[in-house]
Design a protein around this motif. Structure first.
Motif, PDB file in Angstrom:
ATOM      1  N   THR A 216       0.860  -1.182   0.000  1.00 17.83           N
ATOM      2  CA  THR A 216       0.000   0.000   0.000  1.00 17.83           C
ATOM      3  C   THR A 216       0.896   1.232   0.000  1.00 17.83           C
ATOM      4  O   THR A 216       2.112   1.116   0.228  1.00 17.83           O
ATOM      5  N   PRO A 217       0.332   2.409  -0.219  1.00 17.97           N
ATOM      6  CA  PRO A 217       1.155   3.624  -0.130  1.00 17.97           C
ATOM      7  C   PRO A 217       1.783   3.804   1.255  1.00 17.97           C
ATOM      8  O   PRO A 217       2.830   4.426   1.385  1.00 17.97           O
ATOM      9  N   ALA A 218       1.171   3.228   2.284  1.00 15.57           N
ATOM     10  CA  ALA A 218       1.697   3.364   3.645  1.00 15.57           C
ATOM     11  C   ALA A 218       2.959   2.539   3.867  1.00 15.57           C
ATOM     12  O   ALA A 218       3.890   2.991   4.529  1.00 15.57           O
ATOM     13  N   ALA A 219       2.977   1.315   3.320  1.00 18.00           N
ATOM     14  CA  ALA A 219       4.136   0.431   3.536  1.00 18.00           C
ATOM     15  C   ALA A 219       4.011  -0.824   2.687  1.00 18.00           C
ATOM     16  O   ALA A 219       2.905  -1.213   2.291  1.00 18.00           O
ATOM     17  N   MET A 220       5.142  -1.448   2.457  1.00 17.93           N
ATOM     18  CA  MET A 220       5.132  -2.722   1.737  1.00 17.93           C
ATOM     19  C   MET A 220       4.370  -3.760   2.561  1.00 17.93           C
ATOM     20  O   MET A 220       4.449  -3.772   3.785  1.00 17.93           O
ATOM     21  N   ALA A 221       3.639  -4.623   1.868  1.00 21.28           N
ATOM     22  CA  ALA A 221       2.941  -5.765   2.473  1.00 21.28           C
ATOM     23  C   ALA A 221       2.012  -5.364   3.620  1.00 21.28           C
ATOM     24  O   ALA A 221       1.801  -6.137   4.541  1.00 21.28           O
ATOM     25  N   SER A 222       1.447  -4.177   3.559  1.00 20.30           N
ATOM     26  CA  SER A 222       0.609  -3.699   4.665  1.00 20.30           C
ATOM     27  C   SER A 222      -0.890  -3.790   4.391  1.00 20.30           C
ATOM     28  O   SER A 222      -1.701  -3.473   5.264  1.00 20.30           O
ATOM     29  N   GLY A 223      -1.289  -4.260   3.209  1.00 26.64           N
ATOM     30  CA  GLY A 223      -2.700  -4.302   2.849  1.00 26.64           C
ATOM     31  C   GLY A 223      -3.471  -5.368   3.594  1.00 26.64           C
ATOM     32  O   GLY A 223      -3.057  -6.528   3.645  1.00 26.64           O
ATOM     33  N   VAL A 224      -4.582  -4.972   4.169  1.00 25.82           N
ATOM     34  CA  VAL A 224      -5.427  -5.902   4.932  1.00 25.82           C
ATOM     35  C   VAL A 224      -6.900  -5.830   4.493  1.00 25.82           C
ATOM     36  O   VAL A 224      -7.798  -6.146   5.266  1.00 25.82           O
ATOM     37  N   ASP A 225      -7.145  -5.461   3.256  1.00 27.17           N
ATOM     38  CA  ASP A 225      -8.525  -5.347   2.773  1.00 27.17           C
ATOM     39  C   ASP A 225      -9.291  -6.659   2.863  1.00 27.17           C
ATOM     40  O   ASP A 225     -10.516  -6.660   3.003  1.00 27.17           O
ATOM     41  N   GLY A 226      -8.611  -7.779   2.794  1.00 25.79           N
ATOM     42  CA  GLY A 226      -9.283  -9.070   2.861  1.00 25.79           C
ATOM     43  C   GLY A 226      -9.896  -9.371   4.212  1.00 25.79           C
ATOM     44  O   GLY A 226     -10.834 -10.162   4.320  1.00 25.79           O
ATOM     45  N   LEU A 227      -9.379  -8.744   5.254  1.00 21.99           N
ATOM     46  CA  LEU A 227      -9.880  -8.997   6.604  1.00 21.99           C
ATOM     47  C   LEU A 227     -11.375  -8.691   6.715  1.00 21.99           C
ATOM     48  O   LEU A 227     -12.114  -9.370   7.434  1.00 21.99           O
ATOM     49  N   THR A 228     -11.845  -7.705   5.964  1.00 23.42           N
ATOM     50  CA  THR A 228     -13.245  -7.297   6.050  1.00 23.42           C
ATOM     51  C   THR A 228     -14.205  -8.401   5.618  1.00 23.42           C
ATOM     52  O   THR A 228     -15.332  -8.470   6.112  1.00 23.42           O
ATOM     53  N   PHE A 229     -13.793  -9.288   4.743  1.00 16.96           N
ATOM     54  CA  PHE A 229     -14.650 -10.426   4.381  1.00 16.96           C
ATOM     55  C   PHE A 229     -15.005 -11.224   5.634  1.00 16.96           C
ATOM     56  O   PHE A 229     -16.164 -11.596   5.844  1.00 16.96           O
ATOM     57  N   PHE A 230     -14.012 -11.484   6.443  1.00 10.01           N
ATOM     58  CA  PHE A 230     -14.174 -12.369   7.592  1.00 10.01           C
ATOM     59  C   PHE A 230     -14.830 -11.659   8.770  1.00 10.01           C
ATOM     60  O   PHE A 230     -15.654 -12.256   9.471  1.00 10.01           O
ATOM     61  N   THR A 231     -14.524 -10.377   8.967  1.00  4.46           N
ATOM     62  CA  THR A 231     -15.213  -9.631  10.023  1.00  4.46           C
ATOM     63  C   THR A 231     -16.671  -9.400   9.641  1.00  4.46           C
ATOM     64  O   THR A 231     -17.540  -9.379  10.508  1.00  4.46           O
ATOM     65  N   SER A 232     -16.951  -9.253   8.343  1.00  3.82           N
ATOM     66  CA  SER A 232     -18.337  -9.088   7.883  1.00  3.82           C
ATOM     67  C   SER A 232     -19.187 -10.281   8.257  1.00  3.82           C
ATOM     68  O   SER A 232     -20.295 -10.126   8.794  1.00  3.82           O
ATOM     69  N   VAL A 233     -18.696 -11.465   7.978  1.00  2.39           N
ATOM     70  CA  VAL A 233     -19.500 -12.660   8.240  1.00  2.39           C
ATOM     71  C   VAL A 233     -19.663 -12.882   9.742  1.00  2.39           C
ATOM     72  O   VAL A 233     -20.726 -13.319  10.206  1.00  2.39           O
ATOM     73  N   ILE A 234     -18.649 -12.530  10.526  1.00  2.99           N
ATOM     74  CA  ILE A 234     -18.759 -12.666  11.984  1.00  2.99           C
ATOM     75  C   ILE A 234     -19.785 -11.671  12.517  1.00  2.99           C
ATOM     76  O   ILE A 234     -20.655 -12.044  13.325  1.00  2.99           O
ATOM     77  N   GLU A 235     -19.708 -10.437  12.089  1.00 10.44           N
ATOM     78  CA  GLU A 235     -20.670  -9.421  12.531  1.00 10.44           C
ATOM     79  C   GLU A 235     -22.093  -9.822  12.143  1.00 10.44           C
ATOM     80  O   GLU A 235     -23.027  -9.670  12.927  1.00 10.44           O
ATOM     81  N   ARG A 236     -22.283 -10.310  10.939  1.00 14.34           N
ATOM     82  CA  ARG A 236     -23.611 -10.718  10.471  1.00 14.34           C
ATOM     83  C   ARG A 236     -24.123 -11.870  11.328  1.00 14.34           C
ATOM     84  O   ARG A 236     -25.296 -11.906  11.692  1.00 14.34           O
ATOM     85  N   ALA A 237     -23.255 -12.809  11.682  1.00 16.38           N
ATOM     86  CA  ALA A 237     -23.667 -13.948  12.507  1.00 16.38           C
ATOM     87  C   ALA A 237     -24.069 -13.488  13.907  1.00 16.38           C
ATOM     88  O   ALA A 237     -25.011 -14.026  14.489  1.00 16.38           O
ATOM     89  N   LEU A 238     -23.385 -12.483  14.438  1.00 11.47           N
ATOM     90  CA  LEU A 238     -23.718 -11.975  15.778  1.00 11.47           C
ATOM     91  C   LEU A 238     -25.067 -11.278  15.779  1.00 11.47           C
ATOM     92  O   LEU A 238     -25.782 -11.318  16.788  1.00 11.47           O
ATOM     93  N   VAL A 239     -25.414 -10.636  14.658  1.00 16.35           N
ATOM     94  CA  VAL A 239     -26.706  -9.944  14.559  1.00 16.35           C
ATOM     95  C   VAL A 239     -27.851 -10.936  14.442  1.00 16.35           C
ATOM     96  O   VAL A 239     -28.935 -10.709  14.966  1.00 16.35           O
ATOM     97  N   LYS A 240     -27.617 -12.036  13.727  1.00 15.18           N
ATOM     98  CA  LYS A 240     -28.663 -13.053  13.549  1.00 15.18           C
ATOM     99  C   LYS A 240     -28.853 -13.756  14.837  1.00 15.18           C
ATOM    100  O   LYS A 240     -29.551 -14.155  15.471  1.00 15.18           O
TER     101      LYS A 240
END
Length: 164
Positions: free
Chosen positions: A140-164
């Motif tokens: 990313t512009p901030a630093a090499m190997a610093s991208g974590v955009d994929g994490l949101t896939f997994f936090t999304s499904v956890i958050e959705r499960a907690l709401v259900k």
């Protein structure tokens, strides 16, 4: 796949990544199919994607239109479907992600990921699991190997499960 199909039909969240996307399509849990990349070569790159549908179990932590970077690695990643299917999934909001900047494998309509009608099953060609921890993700512009955009896939499904 019988157990996966049964679970998906009960509403259990299912994510198919790369070959898993192909398997979900072959099991008819999501529309479309996959063929060899249009250029007939394996590709490995950090790929920009646009979130098209932020209402699935796996994408609700994103904003529609948000651009993210996820590693892509495939040789058979070209998403294809007949005209009627493309029109239907476009019209019903089942396109979850689209390639931005370059279509690396020739996928129809730049489609990188799709969902089922219910939104609990998502398939995508890039690898979000390879962008979940600083030091191991895309540059990313901030630093090499610093991208974590994929994490949101997994936090999304956890958050959705907690709401259900």
């Amino acid at each position: 796949m019988t157990e996966v199909v049964d679970a998906a039909n009960r509403g259990v969240p299912v994510l198919g990544i790369c070959n898993g996307f192909q398997m979900l399509a072959e099991a008819r849990l999501i529309p479309g199919a996959h063929t060899r990349n249009a250029h007939q070569q394996f590709i490995r790159r950090d790929q920009r994607l646009r979130v098209e549908n932020a209402d699935t179990d796996w994408t609700n932590g994103f904003d529609a239109g948000q651009e993210i970077t996820i590693p892509l690695k495939n040789a058979d990643g070209r998403f294809i479907a007949d005209d009627e299917t493309i029109k239907r999934i476009e019209g019903e909001g089942q396109v979850a992600f689209r390639y931005v900047g370059v279509n690396p494998n020739g996928s129809f309509d730049d489609i990188a990921g799709v969902s089922n009608e219910r939104g609990n099953v998502v398939g995508l060609m890039p690898h979000p699991e390879h962008a979940t921890e600083p030091g191991f993700g895309p540059d990313t512009p901030a630093a090499m190997a610093s991208g974590v955009d994929g994490l949101t896939f997994f936090t999304s499904v956890i958050e959705r499960a907690l709401v259900k």
